[in-house]
Design an enzyme around this catalytic site. Structure first.
Site, PDB file in Angstrom:
ATOM      1  N   PRO A  11       0.758  -1.165   0.217  1.00  0.00           N
ATOM      2  CG  PRO A  11      -0.313  -1.266   1.696  1.00  0.00           C
ATOM      3  CD  PRO A  11       0.923  -1.780   1.054  1.00  0.00           C
ATOM      4  CG  ASN A  12      -0.360   3.914   1.064  1.00  0.00           C
ATOM      5  OD1 ASN A  12      -1.549   4.465   0.692  1.00  0.00           O
ATOM      6  ND2 ASN A  12       0.019   3.507   2.529  1.00  0.00           N
ATOM      7  NE  ARG A  19       4.247   6.743   1.416  1.00  0.00           N
ATOM      8  CZ  ARG A  19       5.041   5.091   2.314  1.00  0.00           C
ATOM      9  NH1 ARG A  19       4.399   3.929   1.470  1.00  0.00           N
ATOM     10  NH2 ARG A  19       4.185   4.987   3.044  1.00  0.00           N
ATOM     11  CE1 TYR A  24       8.912   4.709   2.536  1.00  0.00           C
ATOM     12  CE2 TYR A  24       7.757   7.030   2.905  1.00  0.00           C
ATOM     13  CZ  TYR A  24       8.099   5.310   3.214  1.00  0.00           C
ATOM     14  OH  TYR A  24       7.581   5.282   4.525  1.00  0.00           O
ATOM     15  CG  ASN A  76       8.792  -1.850   0.155  1.00  0.00           C
ATOM     16  OD1 ASN A  76       7.683  -1.849   1.238  1.00  0.00           O
ATOM     17  ND2 ASN A  76       9.126  -1.115  -0.742  1.00  0.00           N
ATOM     18  CB  ALA A  79       1.875   0.208   6.277  1.00  0.00           C
ATOM     19  CD  GLU A 100      11.007  -8.023   5.413  1.00  0.00           C
ATOM     20  OE1 GLU A 100      11.376  -9.518   6.082  1.00  0.00           O
ATOM     21  OE2 GLU A 100      10.312  -6.239   6.563  1.00  0.00           O
ATOM     22  CG  HIS A 102      11.477  -2.358   4.429  1.00  0.00           C
ATOM     23  ND1 HIS A 102      10.003  -2.490   4.125  1.00  0.00           N
ATOM     24  CD2 HIS A 102      11.535  -3.734   4.725  1.00  0.00           C
ATOM     25  CE1 HIS A 102       9.322  -3.693   4.839  1.00  0.00           C
ATOM     26  NE2 HIS A 102      10.746  -4.382   4.621  1.00  0.00           N
ATOM     27  NE  ARG A 109      10.781   5.527   8.410  1.00  0.00           N
ATOM     28  CZ  ARG A 109       9.397   5.524   7.857  1.00  0.00           C
ATOM     29  NH1 ARG A 109       9.004   5.225   6.516  1.00  0.00           N
ATOM     30  NH2 ARG A 109       8.258   6.281   7.438  1.00  0.00           N
TER      31      ARG A 109
HETATM   32  C1  DQA Z   1       8.406   0.915   3.570  1.00  0.00           C
HETATM   33  C2  DQA Z   1       8.601   1.374   5.047  1.00  0.00           C
HETATM   34  C3  DQA Z   1       7.538   0.269   5.807  1.00  0.00           C
HETATM   35  O1  DQA Z   1       7.765   1.312   6.544  1.00  0.00           O
HETATM   36  C4  DQA Z   1       6.287   1.676   5.549  1.00  0.00           C
HETATM   37  O2  DQA Z   1       4.728   1.428   5.805  1.00  0.00           O
HETATM   38  C5  DQA Z   1       6.397   1.615   3.419  1.00  0.00           C
HETATM   39  C6  DQA Z   1       7.656   1.280   3.098  1.00  0.00           C
HETATM   40  C7  DQA Z   1       9.983   1.107   3.034  1.00  0.00           C
HETATM   41  O3  DQA Z   1       9.724   0.761   1.850  1.00  0.00           O
HETATM   42  O4  DQA Z   1      10.615   1.998   3.485  1.00  0.00           O
HETATM   43  O5  DQA Z   1       5.011   2.069   3.331  1.00  0.00           O
HETATM   44  O6  DQA Z   1       7.719  -0.607   3.241  1.00  0.00           O
END
Ligand code: DQA
Length: 148
Positions: A11-12, A19, A24, A76, A79, A100, A102, A109
């Site tokens: 998501p997002n 964003r 990011y 990825n 959230a 995984e 990120h 964080r």
């Molecule tokens: C994320 C880190 C997560 O905590 C966050 O909710 C994201 C992006 C990252 O790519 O850094 O949406 O996965």
């Protein structure tokens, strides 16, 4: 043999580019995925990318991967990293190796981002390197997919 790799984004991440660019970066998900596509094609492998804001769609896509002979998953979970037992269980069920990813360094964080429901099942975690987190994970998958 050509490798079949699936790249999932949660998501997002469809909002990458606009964003919170301080965290990011400014690359869009489309731009990141296009670069990954070139990297995979140059290695003679197939890469399919899928983004969803929905937990159920991500679970469905992981379940389908088992029928589609996917060798390796890059994910990825965004959230859902910190909340989703359902996506974790789907990955455990299909037993396809995964990395995984990120963009940000989640351990540096907020405390609620320190817990991942995925890391202990993952082959590895690439975190904090921006779009290069995706590229390095793909590079690993291209070298190792299909080998046990
Ligand atoms: C994320 C880190 C997560 O905590 C966050 O909710 C994201 C992006 C990252 O790519 O850094 O949406 O996965």
């Amino acid at each position: 043999m050509a490798k079949n790799i699936l790249c999932l984004s949660g998501p997002n991440l469809n909002l990458l580019g606009s964003r919170e660019p301080d965290k990011y970066g400014t690359a869009t998900l489309g731009a990141i995925e296009q670069k990954l596509g070139v990297q995979a094609a140059m290695a003679g492998s197939k890469l399919t990318c899928f983004q969803s804001n929905s937990e159920s769609q991500l679970v469905d896509r992981i379940q389908q991967a088992a029928q589609q002979s996917v060798d390796f998953i890059l994910i990825n979970p965004a959230a859902y990293t910190h909340t989703s037992v359902a996506i974790r269980d789907a990955l455990a069920a299909v037993a396809i190796p995964f990395v995984e990813i990120h963009l940000t360094h989640i351990r540096a964080r907020e405390p609620f981002r320190h817990r991942s429901y995925f890391s202990d099942l993952a082959v590895g975690v690439v975190s904090g390197l921006g779009p290069q987190s995706y590229e390095l994970a793909l590079s690993y998958a291209l070298d190792h997919a299909g080998k046990d």
